[in-house]
Scaffold this motif. Structure first.
Motif, PDB file in Angstrom:
ATOM      1  N   CYS A 121       0.844  -1.189   0.000  1.00 35.05           N
ATOM      2  CA  CYS A 121       0.000   0.000   0.000  1.00 35.05           C
ATOM      3  C   CYS A 121       0.883   1.243   0.000  1.00 35.05           C
ATOM      4  CB  CYS A 121      -0.967  -0.004   1.178  1.00 35.05           C
ATOM      5  SG  CYS A 121      -0.211   0.455   2.724  1.00 35.05           S
ATOM      6  N   SER A 122       0.258   2.390  -0.050  1.00 32.64           N
ATOM      7  CA  SER A 122       1.007   3.644  -0.148  1.00 32.64           C
ATOM      8  C   SER A 122       1.691   4.037   1.161  1.00 32.64           C
ATOM      9  CB  SER A 122       0.078   4.768  -0.602  1.00 32.64           C
ATOM     10  OG  SER A 122      -0.952   4.944   0.345  1.00 32.64           O
ATOM     11  N   GLN A 123       1.259   3.473   2.276  1.00 33.24           N
ATOM     12  CA  GLN A 123       1.869   3.787   3.570  1.00 33.24           C
ATOM     13  C   GLN A 123       3.240   3.106   3.685  1.00 33.24           C
ATOM     14  OE1 GLN A 123       0.415   5.732   6.036  1.00 33.24           O
ATOM     15  NE2 GLN A 123      -1.174   6.165   4.530  1.00 33.24           N
ATOM     16  N   ARG A 124       4.213   3.835   4.147  1.00 29.56           N
ATOM     17  CA  ARG A 124       5.552   3.245   4.334  1.00 29.56           C
ATOM     18  C   ARG A 124       5.515   2.152   5.404  1.00 29.56           C
ATOM     19  NH1 ARG A 124      10.079   4.459   2.456  1.00 29.56           N
ATOM     20  NH2 ARG A 124      12.065   4.025   3.423  1.00 29.56           N
ATOM     21  N   HIS A 148       2.787  -5.138  12.161  1.00 30.89           N
ATOM     22  CA  HIS A 148       3.036  -4.116  11.148  1.00 30.89           C
ATOM     23  C   HIS A 148       3.920  -4.669  10.027  1.00 30.89           C
ATOM     24  CE1 HIS A 148       6.617  -3.656  13.731  1.00 30.89           C
ATOM     25  NE2 HIS A 148       7.215  -3.337  12.608  1.00 30.89           N
ATOM     26  N   THR A 149       3.887  -3.963   8.918  1.00 28.24           N
ATOM     27  CA  THR A 149       4.745  -4.285   7.781  1.00 28.24           C
ATOM     28  C   THR A 149       5.398  -2.981   7.315  1.00 28.24           C
ATOM     29  OG1 THR A 149       2.883  -4.033   6.244  1.00 28.24           O
ATOM     30  CG2 THR A 149       3.389  -6.263   6.985  1.00 28.24           C
ATOM     31  N   ARG A 150       6.535  -3.124   6.650  1.00 37.92           N
ATOM     32  CA  ARG A 150       7.224  -1.964   6.059  1.00 37.92           C
ATOM     33  C   ARG A 150       7.503  -2.274   4.596  1.00 37.92           C
ATOM     34  NH1 ARG A 150       9.978  -1.497  11.235  1.00 37.92           N
ATOM     35  NH2 ARG A 150       9.479   0.553  12.065  1.00 37.92           N
ATOM     36  N   ARG A 151       7.376  -1.245   3.771  1.00 41.90           N
ATOM     37  CA  ARG A 151       7.747  -1.439   2.349  1.00 41.90           C
ATOM     38  C   ARG A 151       9.077  -0.800   2.070  1.00 41.90           C
ATOM     39  NH1 ARG A 151       6.780   3.166  -0.634  1.00 41.90           N
ATOM     40  NH2 ARG A 151       5.370   4.595   0.393  1.00 41.90           N
TER      41      ARG A 151
END
Length: 151
Positions: A121-124, A148-151
């Motif tokens: 998604c667009s959230q970092r 949580h996840t991070r891109r």
């Protein structure tokens, strides 16, 4: 004329009674929640929950860190008792995301497994909630854990 107005009034009254009756009956029953695991975040490791009969449920997501656009394995273990996980629903907390249901299948006595893929998604950093629905003691229950996840 008067008879047709009475008939029309009766039909309207029945319609309203049916509408409000169906609305009242369709209100979902509140499913009791089993308290959150203390100081637990699924991103860091397994979360353990004490069930009402004293059994312990452990919920694990792997690999860690939890990846995006790759398979994520969900494992639920229950050390004893008459409990059965039904499904897990993953919901975005800081951004609305499409529904993500994890079907859990028995893998061994007291162990259920499933798999899902989390979208980018667009959230970092994306905050998620895993809602596990389970049955036990003749009732339905739910357990909520965050990750949580991070891109």
């Amino acid at each position: 004329m008067r008879r047709s107005l009475l008939s029309l009034g009766g039909v309207l009254l029945l319609g309203l009674a049916g509408f409000f009756g169906a609305r009242y009956l369709s209100v979902p029953e509140e499913v009791p929640r089993i308290g959150p695991a203390l100081a637990c975040h699924l991103s860091d490791g397994p979360c353990r929950h004490a069930l009402p009969d004293g059994a312990v449920l452990t919920l694990t997501l792997t690999p860690r860190p939890v990846p995006l656009m790759q398979p994520v394995r969900v494992v639920v273990t229950i050390d004893r008792g008459d409990w059965r996980p039904l499904a897990g629903d993953i919901t975005g907390l800081n951004m609305t995301m499409a529904p993500n249901r994890v079907r859990l299948k028995p893998a061994a006595p007291g162990r259920w497994e499933g798999e899902t893929i989390l979208p980018v998604c667009s959230q970092r950093q994306m905050h998620w909630q895993f809602a596990l629905r389970l049955e036990g003691g003749g009732r339905s229950w739910r357990i909520l854990d965050d990750f949580h996840t991070r891109r």
